[in-house]
Enzyme design. Structure first.
Site, mmCIF file in Angstrom:
data_model
loop_
_atom_site.group_PDB
_atom_site.id
_atom_site.type_symbol
_atom_site.label_atom_id
_atom_site.label_comp_id
_atom_site.label_asym_id
_atom_site.label_seq_id
_atom_site.Cartn_x
_atom_site.Cartn_y
_atom_site.Cartn_z
ATOM 1 N N ASN A 161 -27.818 -86.985 -58.914
ATOM 2 C CA ASN A 161 -27.601 -86.230 -57.682
ATOM 3 C C ASN A 161 -27.475 -87.243 -56.560
ATOM 4 O O ASN A 161 -28.278 -88.165 -56.468
ATOM 5 C CB ASN A 161 -28.807 -85.311 -57.430
ATOM 6 C CG ASN A 161 -28.806 -84.750 -56.026
ATOM 7 O OD1 ASN A 161 -27.750 -84.501 -55.448
ATOM 8 N ND2 ASN A 161 -29.989 -84.562 -55.464
ATOM 9 N N GLY A 162 -26.440 -87.088 -55.732
ATOM 10 C CA GLY A 162 -26.273 -88.023 -54.620
ATOM 11 C C GLY A 162 -24.961 -88.772 -54.751
ATOM 12 O O GLY A 162 -24.027 -88.296 -55.409
ATOM 13 N N ARG A 216 -28.014 -75.232 -55.545
ATOM 14 C CA ARG A 216 -27.705 -76.598 -55.116
ATOM 15 C C ARG A 216 -26.275 -77.015 -55.456
ATOM 16 O O ARG A 216 -25.809 -78.069 -55.035
ATOM 17 C CB ARG A 216 -28.676 -77.581 -55.774
ATOM 18 C CG ARG A 216 -30.122 -77.338 -55.407
ATOM 19 C CD ARG A 216 -31.022 -78.340 -56.075
ATOM 20 N NE ARG A 216 -30.862 -79.663 -55.510
ATOM 21 C CZ ARG A 216 -31.564 -80.149 -54.499
ATOM 22 N NH1 ARG A 216 -32.498 -79.413 -53.955
ATOM 23 N NH2 ARG A 216 -31.357 -81.354 -54.045
ATOM 24 N N HIS A 254 -12.191 -69.036 -19.468
ATOM 25 C CA HIS A 254 -11.676 -70.402 -19.370
ATOM 26 C C HIS A 254 -10.802 -70.758 -20.572
ATOM 27 O O HIS A 254 -10.519 -71.925 -20.808
ATOM 28 C CB HIS A 254 -12.832 -71.386 -19.209
ATOM 29 C CG HIS A 254 -13.653 -71.113 -17.998
ATOM 30 N ND1 HIS A 254 -13.202 -71.365 -16.723
ATOM 31 C CD2 HIS A 254 -14.864 -70.536 -17.848
ATOM 32 C CE1 HIS A 254 -14.116 -70.991 -15.836
ATOM 33 N NE2 HIS A 254 -15.136 -70.467 -16.504
ATOM 34 N N LYS A 307 -22.775 -67.347 -40.027
ATOM 35 C CA LYS A 307 -23.005 -66.493 -41.211
ATOM 36 C C LYS A 307 -21.689 -65.853 -41.641
ATOM 37 O O LYS A 307 -21.372 -65.814 -42.835
ATOM 38 C CB LYS A 307 -24.047 -65.388 -40.922
ATOM 39 C CG LYS A 307 -25.454 -65.852 -40.682
ATOM 40 C CD LYS A 307 -26.171 -66.356 -41.912
ATOM 41 C CE LYS A 307 -25.991 -67.801 -42.150
ATOM 42 N NZ LYS A 307 -26.935 -68.762 -41.662
ATOM 43 N N CYS A 325 -26.360 -80.748 -55.989
ATOM 44 C CA CYS A 325 -26.527 -80.921 -57.421
ATOM 45 C C CYS A 325 -27.991 -80.667 -57.787
ATOM 46 O O CYS A 325 -28.897 -80.996 -57.021
ATOM 47 C CB CYS A 325 -26.149 -82.297 -57.948
ATOM 48 S SG CYS A 325 -24.433 -82.729 -57.661
ATOM 49 N N GLU A 380 -19.477 -68.554 -43.278
ATOM 50 C CA GLU A 380 -20.000 -69.063 -44.554
ATOM 51 C C GLU A 380 -19.768 -68.119 -45.720
ATOM 52 O O GLU A 380 -19.414 -68.546 -46.807
ATOM 53 C CB GLU A 380 -21.516 -69.242 -44.457
ATOM 54 C CG GLU A 380 -21.987 -70.516 -43.891
ATOM 55 C CD GLU A 380 -23.506 -70.623 -43.993
ATOM 56 O OE1 GLU A 380 -24.204 -69.752 -43.442
ATOM 57 O OE2 GLU A 380 -23.974 -71.552 -44.637
ATOM 58 N N TRP A 413 -22.383 -80.072 -57.615
ATOM 59 C CA TRP A 413 -21.583 -79.819 -56.417
ATOM 60 C C TRP A 413 -20.723 -81.071 -56.265
ATOM 61 O O TRP A 413 -21.222 -82.159 -55.992
ATOM 62 C CB TRP A 413 -22.482 -79.638 -55.199
ATOM 63 C CG TRP A 413 -21.733 -79.231 -53.966
ATOM 64 C CD1 TRP A 413 -21.401 -77.952 -53.592
ATOM 65 C CD2 TRP A 413 -21.209 -80.090 -52.951
ATOM 66 N NE1 TRP A 413 -20.704 -77.972 -52.409
ATOM 67 C CE2 TRP A 413 -20.575 -79.271 -51.986
ATOM 68 C CE3 TRP A 413 -21.206 -81.468 -52.755
ATOM 69 C CZ2 TRP A 413 -19.942 -79.779 -50.851
ATOM 70 C CZ3 TRP A 413 -20.577 -81.981 -51.619
ATOM 71 C CH2 TRP A 413 -19.961 -81.137 -50.687
ATOM 72 N N LYS A 424 -26.677 -75.484 -51.004
ATOM 73 C CA LYS A 424 -27.814 -75.207 -50.131
ATOM 74 C C LYS A 424 -28.325 -76.465 -49.431
ATOM 75 O O LYS A 424 -28.651 -76.440 -48.258
ATOM 76 C CB LYS A 424 -28.938 -74.590 -50.974
ATOM 77 C CG LYS A 424 -30.177 -74.239 -50.199
ATOM 78 C CD LYS A 424 -30.044 -72.875 -49.582
ATOM 79 C CE LYS A 424 -31.190 -72.525 -48.675
ATOM 80 N NZ LYS A 424 -30.779 -71.572 -47.651
ATOM 81 N N GLU A 455 -25.138 -68.534 -34.481
ATOM 82 C CA GLU A 455 -25.667 -68.345 -35.836
ATOM 83 C C GLU A 455 -24.985 -67.155 -36.521
ATOM 84 O O GLU A 455 -24.636 -67.221 -37.707
ATOM 85 C CB GLU A 455 -27.192 -68.159 -35.776
ATOM 86 C CG GLU A 455 -27.878 -67.861 -37.086
ATOM 87 C CD GLU A 455 -27.670 -68.916 -38.162
ATOM 88 O OE1 GLU A 455 -27.162 -70.008 -37.872
ATOM 89 O OE2 GLU A 455 -27.998 -68.610 -39.323
#
Ligand code: AGP
Length: 610
Positions: free
Chosen positions: A100-101, A27, A506, A487, A2, A490, A74, A605, A483
């Site tokens: 926010n939170g 955000r 395996h 990507k 947010c 995401e 968000w 983010k 990584e």
């Protein structure tokens, strides 16, 4: 998560607030809203979806307001909808808040408030704040905010305005970010600096529990008992252009291309004339270094992958046992940690809730804590014994790229520094690596300028319709594979598995069918021959091999179906180059699939909630 912006000044503010929100859209982007005070009343605007939808209705709001608050959300509690969009108001319509939170005890508070006759219009945890302020208000918004704050549990930042006090915004934070921007005859409040960077670079970072009263001509900070508090004014050296796309189609593509500069900036002044690594502010004196017995790295997501690179380097050069832990798991175990242990918390934002909690746990247990972050003034910097800054500049794309590369570089520098301080690497050996590190920004710049993106785009277009990818690596190539896979997940939403190549037989090799695309991080390394055997096994099952290889490695190019050649360097430094084609590959697969690269679904983010 947010984004919050507040403005108090003389100019009509709805556009100023909106521009601030635009800079914070990374955000959260599932709904948004603005509230301004003009002509003695609130004007409120809400929209669902990203900020384009709010912009489309912005002219419904008048121009009289010169003080207001705004929010881009968000969602945590309550789905994205107009009702759940911030700002929220109380029953009387005299107070508006943005938060926010998370307010963890909101159900209890809500029930109590409803019992007293308050009626709620949203499903959010945030709305309780407006009603708590309404209940507490006796002519001072500052005091009502404190009263509300005292009853709330969780971690959050909120800002409030009141029709009866049209000259101030009051904000307060608890373990989530709040920054104040100071200018001439106008002042700002926000979740992050980019919100007001176009207007001012003079910044104050309030602490938890500081009650911040932002007016047009002054910003005052008080403690919870009403005593004034002094916080230093700092000047930020980012410029506002960092928050623009500079001709690139997306922030992510721009940030991929900014990586050579980000690396050069992170290296600057950290290699002395004698080739030794110079790091200040780590909080590690000679005695602490001597007493070190082990290192625990805590981080999430991409930062965790940078930590894995750090493990290889620290074990090889500093000869200390290193564990790398996902912060959200570490914090709820009973980790064996204490004096003699160095906890390195890696977080580009310095605000990730789980990483902060893991740091606190380590510190309480007696470990030394070092924060590795990109953000000056962030929470991680306040809670650590020492800080190692990356200098990637502002990263807006939700998918981390340049912050990852600079985290990798910083962990390599730290490993060299520690190896030398522990007497395990002589000056000449360190100089060998630092000389090679100095070459990397130029190598990467040449690689990108030489059309790397175009070459990767062509290959990505051929594979973009695939429904599954596998990414393999070994040794220090494994974190790069992880990584690269993150990507792809995401931003392209294609299911992707990443594995240590030696683990394939395996189990995971059973996933492969004729034509399955398998990306392999196969730059030069001590396990190169082993890796090639693994590639042969995969190829024998009909998989198509897309290899990232060191320049000049024609043998591999013959075996692979596609090859991305990257400049040759020392194997320990190779992640600084080999991850780039994987970033580009994920990028162009996502673009070919028509996905919104800078605003991937369900993500934000900065993850300031558990
Ligand atoms: C990276 O592409 C992701 N957006 C995410 O995994 C991120 O790395 C993670 O949330 C950690 O963030 P931090 O570095 O700010 O702590």
């Amino acid at each position: 998560m947010c984004g919050i912006v507040g403005y108090a000044g003389a100019r009509p503010c709805k556009d100023i607030l909106f521009r601030g929100l635009r800079k914070l859209e990374y955000r959260g982007y599932d709904s948004a809203g603005i509230s301004i005070i003009g002509d003695g009343r609130f004007e409120l605007l809400h929209s669902v979806g990203n900020l384009d939808n709010l912009e489309a209705i912005l002219d419904r709001m008048g121009d009289a307001g010169t003080l207001g608050i705004a929010h881009t959300r968000w969602a945590t509690h309550g789905r994205p909808s107009t009702e759940n969009a911030h700002p929220h108001t109380d029953c009387t319509g005299r107070f508006a808040i943005v938060l926010n939170g998370i307010v963890e005890n909101y159900l209890r508070l809500r029930a109590a408030l409803q019992g007293e006759g308050h009626s709620f219009t949203s499903e959010t945890d945030a709305e309780v704040v407006a009603h708590l302020i309404e209940r507490a208000y006796r002519g001072s918004l500052r005091e009502a905010v404190v009263e509300a704050y005292r009853q709330m549990e969780g971690h959050f930042t909120f800002c409030a305005i009141a029709v009866e006090e049209p000259d101030v915004i009051v904000g307060i934070r608890k373990e989530t970010p709040l920054v104040v921007g100071l200018s001439d005859g106008e002042n700002f409040m926000a979740s992050a600096i980019p919100a007001f960077l176009a207007e001012t670079r003079s910044v104050v970072f309030p602490e938890d529990g500081d009650v911040v009263v932002v007016g047009r001509d002054a910003v005052e900070i008080f403690d919870l008992y009403g005593a004034p508090v002094d916080r230093p004014v700092q000047t930020i050296d980012w410029d506002d252009e960092a928050a623009e796309k500079a001709g690139y189609e997306t922030f992510m593509l721009k940030e991929i291309h900014e990586q050579p500069v980000a690396l050069a900036d992170t290296l600057a002044e950290r290699i002395g004339p004698d080739g030794r690594v110079v790091l200040d502010g780590l909080g590690l004196d000679a005695e602490t270094v001597r007493a070190l017995q082990r290192i625990v790295i805590v981080a999430c997501g991409t930062s965790y992958h940078a930590g894995l690179v750090g493990k290889y380097a620290l074990e090889r050069w500093a000869r200390l046992p290193v564990e790398v832990e996902v912060a959200s798991e570490f914090r709820y175990r009973d980790p064996v940690i204490g004096p003699g242990c160095l906890c390195i918390a890696i977080s580009q934002s310095g605000e990730t809730a789980d990483t902060l909690a893991a740091m606190r746990l380590a510190r309480q247990a007696g470990a030394q804590v070092l924060a590795l972050t990109n953000i000056v003034g962030s929470q991680a910097t306040r809670e650590a014994d020492g800080v190692l800054f990356t200098r990637a500049g502002l990263e807006i794309g939700v998918a981390a790229t340049k912050t990852f590369l600079t985290q990798v570089l910083a962990t390599l520098l730290f490993a060299l520094w520690l190896g030398e301080r522990r007497g395990l690497m002589d000056g000449e050996r360190v100089r060998g690596f630092t000389e090679e590190l100095r070459r990397i920004p130029a190598l990467l710049s040449d690689y990108l300028e030489d059309g790397a993106a175009g070459r990767v785009e062509l290959v990505a277009a051929r594979y973009a319709a695939r429904r599954f990818f596998m990414v393999l690596g070994r040794n220090i190539g494994l974190p790069v594979a992880l990584e690269g896979a993150l990507k792809l997940k995401e931003i392209s939403y294609v299911p992707t598995e990443a594995y240590a190549a030696g683990e394939m037989k395996h189990g995971p090799i059973a996933l492969l069918e004729e034509g399955s695309p398998v990306l392999v991080v196969a730059t030069d390394s001590r396990v190169y021959d082993k890796l090639i055997s693994n590639v042969q096994e995969v190829k024998a099952r009909g998989a198509r091999i897309i290899a990232v290889a060191s320049e000049g490695n024609e043998g591999l190019a013959e075996m692979a179906d596609e090859t991305f050649l990257v400049p040759r360097t020392d194997e320990m430094l190779a992640p600084l180059l080999s991850v780039v084609p994987l970033q580009l590959f994920a990028y162009y697969v996502a673009k070919a699939r028509g996905e919104k690269v800078d605003q991937p679904r369900n993500l934000a983010k900065t993850v300031t909630v558990e």
